[in-house]
Design a protein around this motif. Structure first.
Motif, PDB file in Angstrom:
ATOM      1  N   ARG A 168       0.855  -1.179   0.000  1.00 42.58           N
ATOM      2  CA  ARG A 168       0.000   0.000   0.000  1.00 42.58           C
ATOM      3  C   ARG A 168       0.897   1.238   0.000  1.00 42.58           C
ATOM      4  O   ARG A 168       2.107   1.143  -0.001  1.00 42.58           O
ATOM      5  CB  ARG A 168      -0.918   0.019   1.238  1.00 42.58           C
ATOM      6  N   ARG A 169       0.297   2.398   0.054  1.00 45.10           N
ATOM      7  CA  ARG A 169       1.049   3.657  -0.017  1.00 45.10           C
ATOM      8  C   ARG A 169       2.061   3.795   1.127  1.00 45.10           C
ATOM      9  O   ARG A 169       3.179   4.240   0.927  1.00 45.10           O
ATOM     10  CB  ARG A 169       0.085   4.837   0.011  1.00 45.10           C
ATOM     11  N   ASN A 170       1.669   3.406   2.336  1.00 46.87           N
ATOM     12  CA  ASN A 170       2.496   3.625   3.518  1.00 46.87           C
ATOM     13  C   ASN A 170       3.287   2.419   3.991  1.00 46.87           C
ATOM     14  O   ASN A 170       4.178   2.564   4.830  1.00 46.87           O
ATOM     15  CB  ASN A 170       1.620   4.110   4.683  1.00 46.87           C
ATOM     16  N   LEU A 171       2.953   1.235   3.499  1.00 44.09           N
ATOM     17  CA  LEU A 171       3.622   0.035   4.011  1.00 44.09           C
ATOM     18  C   LEU A 171       3.517  -1.127   3.039  1.00 44.09           C
ATOM     19  O   LEU A 171       2.705  -1.112   2.123  1.00 44.09           O
ATOM     20  CB  LEU A 171       3.038  -0.359   5.368  1.00 44.09           C
ATOM     21  N   VAL A 172       4.363  -2.112   3.283  1.00 36.74           N
ATOM     22  CA  VAL A 172       4.299  -3.393   2.579  1.00 36.74           C
ATOM     23  C   VAL A 172       4.176  -4.456   3.655  1.00 36.74           C
ATOM     24  O   VAL A 172       4.926  -4.450   4.642  1.00 36.74           O
ATOM     25  CB  VAL A 172       5.562  -3.650   1.728  1.00 36.74           C
ATOM     26  N   LEU A 173       3.218  -5.359   3.504  1.00 34.54           N
ATOM     27  CA  LEU A 173       2.967  -6.386   4.505  1.00 34.54           C
ATOM     28  C   LEU A 173       3.209  -7.758   3.896  1.00 34.54           C
ATOM     29  O   LEU A 173       2.781  -8.032   2.773  1.00 34.54           O
ATOM     30  CB  LEU A 173       1.527  -6.271   5.004  1.00 34.54           C
ATOM     31  N   VAL A 195      11.430  -0.680   9.987  1.00 32.34           N
ATOM     32  CA  VAL A 195      11.282   0.765   9.785  1.00 32.34           C
ATOM     33  C   VAL A 195      12.695   1.320   9.605  1.00 32.34           C
ATOM     34  O   VAL A 195      13.419   1.502  10.576  1.00 32.34           O
ATOM     35  CB  VAL A 195      10.559   1.449  10.966  1.00 32.34           C
ATOM     36  N   SER A 196      13.071   1.568   8.353  1.00 35.61           N
ATOM     37  CA  SER A 196      14.439   1.984   8.052  1.00 35.61           C
ATOM     38  C   SER A 196      14.631   3.480   8.233  1.00 35.61           C
ATOM     39  O   SER A 196      13.685   4.234   8.440  1.00 35.61           O
ATOM     40  CB  SER A 196      14.790   1.598   6.619  1.00 35.61           C
ATOM     41  N   LYS A 197      15.879   3.914   8.096  1.00 34.39           N
ATOM     42  CA  LYS A 197      16.198   5.335   8.224  1.00 34.39           C
ATOM     43  C   LYS A 197      15.578   6.164   7.106  1.00 34.39           C
ATOM     44  O   LYS A 197      15.474   7.377   7.230  1.00 34.39           O
ATOM     45  CB  LYS A 197      17.714   5.542   8.230  1.00 34.39           C
ATOM     46  N   ALA A 198      15.146   5.530   6.048  1.00 33.28           N
ATOM     47  CA  ALA A 198      14.475   6.250   4.962  1.00 33.28           C
ATOM     48  C   ALA A 198      13.144   6.846   5.438  1.00 33.28           C
ATOM     49  O   ALA A 198      12.646   7.803   4.857  1.00 33.28           O
ATOM     50  CB  ALA A 198      14.233   5.331   3.767  1.00 33.28           C
ATOM     51  N   VAL A 199      12.580   6.275   6.493  1.00 35.37           N
ATOM     52  CA  VAL A 199      11.314   6.763   7.031  1.00 35.37           C
ATOM     53  C   VAL A 199      11.520   8.096   7.752  1.00 35.37           C
ATOM     54  O   VAL A 199      10.643   8.956   7.738  1.00 35.37           O
ATOM     55  CB  VAL A 199      10.676   5.714   7.965  1.00 35.37           C
ATOM     56  N   GLY A 200      12.653   8.270   8.387  1.00 33.50           N
ATOM     57  CA  GLY A 200      12.914   9.529   9.095  1.00 33.50           C
ATOM     58  C   GLY A 200      13.908   9.346  10.218  1.00 33.50           C
ATOM     59  O   GLY A 200      14.571   8.309  10.320  1.00 33.50           O
ATOM     60  N   ASN A 201      13.989  10.352  11.080  1.00 31.50           N
ATOM     61  CA  ASN A 201      14.915  10.269  12.205  1.00 31.50           C
ATOM     62  C   ASN A 201      14.378   9.299  13.260  1.00 31.50           C
ATOM     63  O   ASN A 201      13.293   8.728  13.111  1.00 31.50           O
ATOM     64  CB  ASN A 201      15.184  11.665  12.791  1.00 31.50           C
ATOM     65  N   ALA A 202      15.123   9.107  14.342  1.00 32.37           N
ATOM     66  CA  ALA A 202      14.771   8.108  15.350  1.00 32.37           C
ATOM     67  C   ALA A 202      13.397   8.373  15.966  1.00 32.37           C
ATOM     68  O   ALA A 202      12.629   7.435  16.214  1.00 32.37           O
ATOM     69  CB  ALA A 202      15.838   8.069  16.440  1.00 32.37           C
ATOM     70  N   LYS A 252       6.687   2.905  14.434  1.00 35.34           N
ATOM     71  CA  LYS A 252       6.685   1.559  15.020  1.00 35.34           C
ATOM     72  C   LYS A 252       5.622   1.407  16.096  1.00 35.34           C
ATOM     73  O   LYS A 252       4.921   0.386  16.147  1.00 35.34           O
ATOM     74  CB  LYS A 252       8.056   1.222  15.617  1.00 35.34           C
ATOM     75  N   ARG A 253       5.488   2.402  16.956  1.00 35.51           N
ATOM     76  CA  ARG A 253       4.466   2.332  18.013  1.00 35.51           C
ATOM     77  C   ARG A 253       3.068   2.263  17.411  1.00 35.51           C
ATOM     78  O   ARG A 253       2.223   1.491  17.871  1.00 35.51           O
ATOM     79  CB  ARG A 253       4.582   3.532  18.956  1.00 35.51           C
ATOM     80  N   ARG A 254       2.834   3.081  16.400  1.00 34.29           N
ATOM     81  CA  ARG A 254       1.519   3.049  15.739  1.00 34.29           C
ATOM     82  C   ARG A 254       1.261   1.693  15.099  1.00 34.29           C
ATOM     83  O   ARG A 254       0.167   1.128  15.232  1.00 34.29           O
ATOM     84  CB  ARG A 254       1.438   4.152  14.691  1.00 34.29           C
ATOM     85  N   LEU A 255       2.245   1.154  14.397  1.00 34.73           N
ATOM     86  CA  LEU A 255       2.074  -0.139  13.730  1.00 34.73           C
ATOM     87  C   LEU A 255       1.865  -1.263  14.747  1.00 34.73           C
ATOM     88  O   LEU A 255       1.049  -2.160  14.522  1.00 34.73           O
ATOM     89  CB  LEU A 255       3.271  -0.442  12.834  1.00 34.73           C
ATOM     90  N   ARG A 256       2.576  -1.220  15.865  1.00 36.81           N
ATOM     91  CA  ARG A 256       2.386  -2.248  16.897  1.00 36.81           C
ATOM     92  C   ARG A 256       0.967  -2.204  17.461  1.00 36.81           C
ATOM     93  O   ARG A 256       0.349  -3.247  17.688  1.00 36.81           O
ATOM     94  CB  ARG A 256       3.400  -2.075  18.033  1.00 36.81           C
ATOM     95  N   LEU A 277       7.100   2.258   4.654  1.00 28.57           N
ATOM     96  CA  LEU A 277       7.675   3.022   3.549  1.00 28.57           C
ATOM     97  C   LEU A 277       7.859   4.472   3.993  1.00 28.57           C
ATOM     98  O   LEU A 277       7.249   4.900   4.977  1.00 28.57           O
ATOM     99  CB  LEU A 277       6.753   2.927   2.333  1.00 28.57           C
ATOM    100  N   PRO A 278       8.679   5.250   3.296  1.00 28.69           N
ATOM    101  CA  PRO A 278       8.908   6.645   3.703  1.00 28.69           C
ATOM    102  C   PRO A 278       7.633   7.467   3.875  1.00 28.69           C
ATOM    103  O   PRO A 278       7.584   8.361   4.726  1.00 28.69           O
ATOM    104  CB  PRO A 278       9.785   7.194   2.578  1.00 28.69           C
TER     105      PRO A 278
END
Length: 129
Positions: A26-31, A47-54, A61-65, A86-87
């Motif tokens: 999808r636009r925001n993620l791949v499952l 969730v790689s560094k391409a997504v943003g800073n820490a 990650k918290r939202r996805l969990r 995804l970014p």
């Protein structure tokens, strides 16, 4: 929140799920979802560094969990799921991320159903046996 038994920790589990699982993007993620018979459903997040800073990565990650914990009620066992953010996930709100997750999860699980039926049919004994 996801309990410890529902978290994927081994890199081998991540690799197996990504390589052999059903993929839905999808636009925001791949499952990726793969069958894990007779085990509790486990979730892993990439969730790689391409997504943003820490700070941004941890927020995603918290939202996805939290979203994954909600889907655990439907499938408490038998799945291994990896979610790769995804970014675009960095700027997505909770509702948008949840919508993308639910659509991707439904599509991936639907792709797994025919494989599960074949596995179950192969384990049943016919009348000649």
């Amino acid at each position: 929140m996801l309990s410890g038994q529902n978290r994927m920790r081994s890199s081998a589990d991540f690799s197996t799920t990504v390589r052999s699982g059903a993929r839905s993007g999808r636009r925001n993620l791949v499952l990726y979802a793969a069958p894990a018979p007779q085990r509790p459903t486990v979730f892993g997040f990439i969730v790689s560094k391409a997504v943003g800073n820490a700070v941004t990565r941890n927020l995603v990650k918290r939202r996805l969990r939290e979203i994954a914990a909600l889907s655990l009620a439907e499938h408490p066992e038998g799945l291994a799921v990896v979610v790769r953010a995804l970014p675009a996930a960095a700027t997505a709100d909770f509702a948008g991320l949840g919508s993308d997750y639910r659509k991707a999860f439904s599509a991936a699980v639907a792709r797994l159903r025919p494989a599960r039926r074949l596995e179950e049919a192969g384990t049943e004994k016919g009348p000649d046996e």
